[in-house]
Design an enzyme around this catalytic site. Structure first.
Site, PDB file in Angstrom:
ATOM      1  N   HIS A  84       0.826  -1.204   0.000  1.00 17.03           N
ATOM      2  CA  HIS A  84       0.000   0.000   0.000  1.00 17.03           C
ATOM      3  C   HIS A  84       0.853   1.244   0.000  1.00 17.03           C
ATOM      4  O   HIS A  84       0.583   2.218  -0.671  1.00 17.03           O
ATOM      5  CB  HIS A  84      -0.870   0.021   1.273  1.00 17.03           C
ATOM      6  CG  HIS A  84      -2.183  -0.615   1.063  1.00 17.03           C
ATOM      7  ND1 HIS A  84      -2.831  -1.307   2.044  1.00 17.03           N
ATOM      8  CD2 HIS A  84      -2.980  -0.657  -0.014  1.00 17.03           C
ATOM      9  CE1 HIS A  84      -3.978  -1.742   1.575  1.00 17.03           C
ATOM     10  NE2 HIS A  84      -4.081  -1.374   0.326  1.00 17.03           N
TER      11      HIS A  84
ATOM     12  N   ARG B 108      -9.376  -5.345 -11.293  1.00 13.84           N
ATOM     13  CA  ARG B 108      -9.149  -6.623 -10.608  1.00 13.84           C
ATOM     14  C   ARG B 108      -9.930  -6.523  -9.300  1.00 13.84           C
ATOM     15  O   ARG B 108      -9.595  -5.694  -8.453  1.00 13.84           O
ATOM     16  CB  ARG B 108      -7.661  -6.809 -10.312  1.00 13.84           C
ATOM     17  CG  ARG B 108      -6.782  -6.924 -11.534  1.00 13.84           C
ATOM     18  CD  ARG B 108      -5.325  -7.074 -11.120  1.00 13.84           C
ATOM     19  NE  ARG B 108      -4.483  -7.549 -12.186  1.00 13.84           N
ATOM     20  CZ  ARG B 108      -3.552  -6.804 -12.799  1.00 13.84           C
ATOM     21  NH1 ARG B 108      -3.373  -5.551 -12.433  1.00 13.84           N
ATOM     22  NH2 ARG B 108      -2.807  -7.328 -13.755  1.00 13.84           N
TER      23      ARG B 108
ATOM     24  N   ARG C 288     -13.627  -7.339 -13.970  1.00 16.00           N
ATOM     25  CA  ARG C 288     -13.324  -8.772 -14.075  1.00 16.00           C
ATOM     26  C   ARG C 288     -13.883  -9.478 -12.851  1.00 16.00           C
ATOM     27  O   ARG C 288     -13.674  -9.014 -11.718  1.00 16.00           O
ATOM     28  CB  ARG C 288     -11.801  -8.960 -14.132  1.00 16.00           C
ATOM     29  CG  ARG C 288     -11.393 -10.406 -14.100  1.00 16.00           C
ATOM     30  CD  ARG C 288      -9.894 -10.573 -14.152  1.00 16.00           C
ATOM     31  NE  ARG C 288      -9.261 -10.298 -12.867  1.00 16.00           N
ATOM     32  CZ  ARG C 288      -7.951 -10.350 -12.667  1.00 16.00           C
ATOM     33  NH1 ARG C 288      -7.148 -10.630 -13.667  1.00 16.00           N
ATOM     34  NH2 ARG C 288      -7.445 -10.102 -11.489  1.00 16.00           N
TER      35      ARG C 288
ATOM     36  N   GLU D  82      -6.278 -15.799 -21.510  1.00 16.85           N
ATOM     37  CA  GLU D  82      -4.990 -15.923 -20.814  1.00 16.85           C
ATOM     38  C   GLU D  82      -4.533 -17.373 -20.678  1.00 16.85           C
ATOM     39  O   GLU D  82      -3.585 -17.668 -19.949  1.00 16.85           O
ATOM     40  CB  GLU D  82      -5.066 -15.240 -19.440  1.00 16.85           C
ATOM     41  CG  GLU D  82      -6.245 -15.651 -18.585  1.00 16.85           C
ATOM     42  CD  GLU D  82      -6.336 -14.855 -17.286  1.00 16.85           C
ATOM     43  OE1 GLU D  82      -5.359 -14.219 -16.876  1.00 16.85           O
ATOM     44  OE2 GLU D  82      -7.423 -14.892 -16.672  1.00 16.85           O
TER      45      GLU D  82
ATOM     46  N   ASN E 204      -0.012 -11.636 -18.820  1.00 21.77           N
ATOM     47  CA  ASN E 204       0.735 -12.054 -17.616  1.00 21.77           C
ATOM     48  C   ASN E 204       0.592 -13.564 -17.404  1.00 21.77           C
ATOM     49  O   ASN E 204       1.572 -14.266 -17.183  1.00 21.77           O
ATOM     50  CB  ASN E 204       0.210 -11.331 -16.370  1.00 21.77           C
ATOM     51  CG  ASN E 204       0.297  -9.839 -16.498  1.00 21.77           C
ATOM     52  OD1 ASN E 204       1.041  -9.345 -17.340  1.00 21.77           O
ATOM     53  ND2 ASN E 204      -0.441  -9.114 -15.694  1.00 21.77           N
ATOM     54  N   ASP E 205      -0.661 -14.027 -17.491  1.00 24.65           N
ATOM     55  CA  ASP E 205      -0.879 -15.464 -17.336  1.00 24.65           C
ATOM     56  C   ASP E 205      -0.623 -16.217 -18.630  1.00 24.65           C
ATOM     57  O   ASP E 205      -0.119 -17.339 -18.603  1.00 24.65           O
ATOM     58  CB  ASP E 205      -2.304 -15.736 -16.842  1.00 24.65           C
ATOM     59  CG  ASP E 205      -2.390 -15.645 -15.330  1.00 24.65           C
ATOM     60  OD1 ASP E 205      -1.477 -16.182 -14.667  1.00 24.65           O
ATOM     61  OD2 ASP E 205      -3.325 -15.019 -14.810  1.00 24.65           O
TER      62      ASP E 205
ATOM     63  N   ARG F 154       5.053 -17.453 -12.988  1.00 25.43           N
ATOM     64  CA  ARG F 154       5.377 -16.019 -13.061  1.00 25.43           C
ATOM     65  C   ARG F 154       5.886 -15.456 -11.742  1.00 25.43           C
ATOM     66  O   ARG F 154       6.421 -14.349 -11.690  1.00 25.43           O
ATOM     67  CB  ARG F 154       4.174 -15.219 -13.581  1.00 25.43           C
ATOM     68  CG  ARG F 154       2.977 -15.168 -12.662  1.00 25.43           C
ATOM     69  CD  ARG F 154       1.744 -14.642 -13.396  1.00 25.43           C
ATOM     70  NE  ARG F 154       1.307 -13.348 -12.908  1.00 25.43           N
ATOM     71  CZ  ARG F 154       0.086 -12.846 -13.101  1.00 25.43           C
ATOM     72  NH1 ARG F 154      -0.798 -13.504 -13.824  1.00 25.43           N
ATOM     73  NH2 ARG F 154      -0.239 -11.682 -12.628  1.00 25.43           N
TER      74      ARG F 154
ATOM     75  N   CYS G  22      -4.524  -6.370 -21.830  1.00 22.21           N
ATOM     76  CA  CYS G  22      -4.400  -5.743 -20.507  1.00 22.21           C
ATOM     77  C   CYS G  22      -3.276  -6.337 -19.654  1.00 22.21           C
ATOM     78  O   CYS G  22      -3.212  -6.085 -18.460  1.00 22.21           O
ATOM     79  CB  CYS G  22      -5.721  -5.830 -19.752  1.00 22.21           C
ATOM     80  SG  CYS G  22      -6.230  -7.521 -19.416  1.00 22.21           S
TER      81      CYS G  22
END
Ligand code: PEP
Ligand code: MG
Length: 694
Positions: A290, A397, A433, A535, A558-559, A569, A606
């Site tokens: 954060h 997300r 998503r 993905e 990414n995936d 990953r 994305c």
């Protein structure tokens, strides 16, 4: 024989460890015995810890008492030692070391700054074990704990009401902290420990925090792991309230400095005054903490994860902080300073050039409109996404609200969150998503769903598979998305779809939720577009089939890279094999674009590579015209696009799908990039390089 004398502490550092050590050394030389007294406490002059416990800063008056045959000589020597200031130099602790050193951490907020180090002590409060004897003591201790928690809540509220404009969007982090204070894993279990274990509140709280650490340890996801920082920061606040120890104050900083701290909490970030704080360095933290996310809003260079910055850097050291690369130079020489001054000027010039275009459309120099949207993980990032020029949210997300509490969020909590985002972004679209979480990622140990631990979570019951097996969790989220859809322009996207049957099944669940809303007479957008996050390699192979049933595709590289190349990953041992420019990956992306175009549906991308300055050239050449990326990458990518002749890029990149290796692809693209955009690629200001490139 007894000697009594008053002695004043006149050295800058006071009676610190080095000084106390010299007193003890002297005491061992004499047969007489030394006692030192401050106020009403007298301690043994042979114990370094006892001397330190007197806590004597500069200016303190000490009474020395020496008993024994050689007391007079001993006392004279002792007085001389105090007068010699224990050999301390005039500059005292602010004398910087002159040794030049370098360190490297994770850059989380860009920019270059040069300034003096200022340590901020965020060391942990020391807690001692105390056994409680009777019920009266137990009740008293529970009361003390409740008061310390209430006080922490008030402190957090005060921070929230004083929050500066720059970090206003992150006020929700403070709400998360208040929620953690109420969490039964922290609050109820500490009270139980006080009662059952008959121990003091501080000790019980530490045990509860250790237990939460233990639970989080099982979670392999870095993102969730980082939430532990929030638990630590909140519990530390309660411990300080219990012990009455005041932390170093950030508000007290009045000179321009670079903060060096072991860790900083979100509350610290809220308290920072950027007219005095020029940069931040921390030992701990990752890109997704954060603190890291919030610090970017301050627009000062921040580097985290330096591991030993607080040990190596001394107060007053001159520092160069490069927030673009993560490089730190301690006590640089004049040539290095001059070269970084130059670099800083160039960076600032580049940044204002980039910032000037962030609100202009991403239109190529030959008139093609490209759409640039942002990926977000929290409601709080929405404002920053818009301010950085995002033309919508291309990937929300939605996992965050599921991770911060022990229980699943209820429908209303989700509606509140989703509708705020919808309103803020409207009329631009938000692609929301559905839950992409693995069963083992749930933070609770005792929820029925969270209990099962899988050996291979990336291939396990995660994401859409999890949602289809936990229909109630899924339906609650779908109801919330549909109900919030009336407030803006939502697109709904299912992640990890591996085959048509699964997608149709997810759509059937959606239809049943729509029917129940109809029965209840609740409004929602019936025309909400429903798409697939592509993905998984099986989905790219049958993209033509899926395209007939989906309203849009978004490619999640990414995936996709992880599953196509069989590379975890998150595993640093195989990170060098995670190749975004692998010819197989490029061919898969191309296949999906073609399938979408043939069916006339929108195709966007994305994954992280969308924000990479080299990758974007390849992606444009493969026919993509819509991207969603990390907020920080938007201004630079927009600037690049505005300078690019798209037709020429596509012409020049013909044949890229025939290149045999990632290395060949990268050198090919780099050469083209340098000739197409010499100013950008000469500077080498690539902040967001995708993992595995370069
Ligand atoms: C992806 O996999 O590319 C993606 C966008 O989703 P995430 O990074 O959340 O898995
Ligand atoms: Mg994914």
């Amino acid at each position: 024989m007894e000697e009594l004398r008053s002695i004043k502490v006149i050295n800058e550092l006071g009676m610190h460890a080095h000084a106390a050590g010299q007193i003890v050394e002297l005491a061992y030389k004499y047969r007489a015995k030394l006692f030192l007294r401050k106020d009403s406490r007298e301690v043994d002059g042979l114990s370094i810890l006892s001397i330190l416990s007197l806590a004597c800063p500069k200016g303190s008056e000490i009474k020395a008492r020496i008993v024994g045959v050689d007391a007079k000589e001993f006392m004279d020597d002792l007085e001389r030692l105090f007068k010699s200031k224990f050999g301390e130099t005039e500059q005292g602790k602010y004398q910087p070391r002159k040794k030049i050193m370098k360190m490297k951490g994770f850059p989380v907020s860009p920019g270059i700054t040069i300034g003096k180090a200022h340590h901020l002590d965020r060391s942990k409060t020391t807690i001692f074990y105390r056994k409680l004897i009777n019920k009266k003591e137990i009740d008293k201790e529970i009361n003390r704990f409740r008061q310390a928690v209430d006080m922490a809540k008030e402190q957090i509220q005060t921070f929230k009401s004083n929050i500066t404009e720059q970090v206003k969007g992150y006020a929700f982090v403070l709400d998360t902290h208040s929620m953690i204070l109420d969490d039964s894993l922290l609050f109820d279990s500490t009270i139980q420990r006080i009662k059952k274990g008959k121990v003091n509140a501080g000790w019980a709280l530490k045990k509860s925090v250790n237990n939460i650490h233990h639970l989080f340890k099982k979670v392999e996801d870095e993102y969730i792991g980082r939430r532990m920082d929030d638990v630590d920061s909140v519990s530390e606040r309660v411990l300080r309230n219990l012990t009455g120890v005041e932390p170093d104050s950030l508000a007290g900083i009045k000179k321009e400095v670079i903060i060096v701290a072991h860790s900083l909490s979100p509350c610290d970030i809220v308290e920072i005054n950027v007219s005095h704080v020029m940069g931040i360095l921390t030992d701990v933290g990752g890109r997704t903490s954060h603190m890291a996310i919030m610090s970017e809003a301050l627009e000062i260079p921040v580097v985290v994860g330096l591991e030993s910055a607080t040990e190596i850097i001394v107060d007053g050291d001159l520092l160069i902080v490069d927030g673009n690369t993560g490089d730190i130079i301690i006590n640089p020489g004049p040539d290095t300073i001059a070269s970084y001054e130059e670099k800083r000027k160039r960076y600032n010039k580049y940044k204002s050039a980039v910032d000037r275009v962030r609100h202009l459309p991403a239109e190529t120099s030959d008139g093609h409109k490209i759409t640039i949207k942002a990926n977000i993980e929290f409601l709080g990032e929405t404002k920053s996404a818009i301010e950085n020029g995002a033309e919508g949210i291309g990937l929300y997300r939605t996992e965050y609200l599921y991770m911060i509490k022990k229980d699943f969020p209820d429908e209303q909590t989700l509606i509140d969150d989703y509708s705020q985002i919808a309103k803020m972004v409207a009329p631009n679209p938000v692609t929301i998503r559905t839950l992409d979480i693995a069963s083992d990622k749930m933070m609770t140990s005792d929820s029925e769903i969270g209990a099962s631990k899988e050996d291979n979570p990336a291939l396990g019951l995660r994401s859409i598979r999890f949602c289809l097996s936990e229909r109630n969790v899924f339906k609650t989220q779908l109801r919330a998305i549909l109900r919030a859809s009336v407030y803006g322009n939502f697109r709904l996207m299912f992640p990890m779809i591996s085959g048509l049957g699964q997608f149709l099944e997810a759509k059937r669940v959606l239809k049943s939720v729509m029917r129940s809303l109809d029965r209840e007479g609740i409004e929602y957008n019936r025309e909400i577009p429903v798409g697939i996050l592509i993905e998984i390699p099986s989905a790219t192979s049958i993209a033509d089939i899926l395209a007939r049933h989906a309203d849009f595709f978004s490619i999640g590289t990414n995936d996709l890279i992880q599953y196509a190349l069989a590379i975890d990953r998150d595993n640093e041992h195989v990170a060098h094999l995670y190749e975004p420019f692998h010819p197989a990956v490029l061919r898969m992306i191309h296949q999906v674009v073609e399938a979408g175009n043939n069916e006339g549906i929108d195709v966007s991308l994305c994954g992280e590579i969308a924000g990479d300055p080299l990758a974007i050239l390849i992606l444009l050449s493969l026919g993509l015209e819509e991207f969603s990326m990390n907020i920080g990458s938007i201004p630079l990518i927009k600037k690049m696009i505005r300078m690019l002749p798209l037709r020429e890029v596509r012409d020049q990149f013909k044949g890229i799908l025939q290149l045999p290796t990632s290395e060949k692809v990268e050198s090919f693209v780099l050469k083209k990039a340098q000739s197409l955009l010499p100013n950008i690629f000469k500077e080498g200001v690539f902040r967001y390089r995708a993992v595995g490139i370069g």
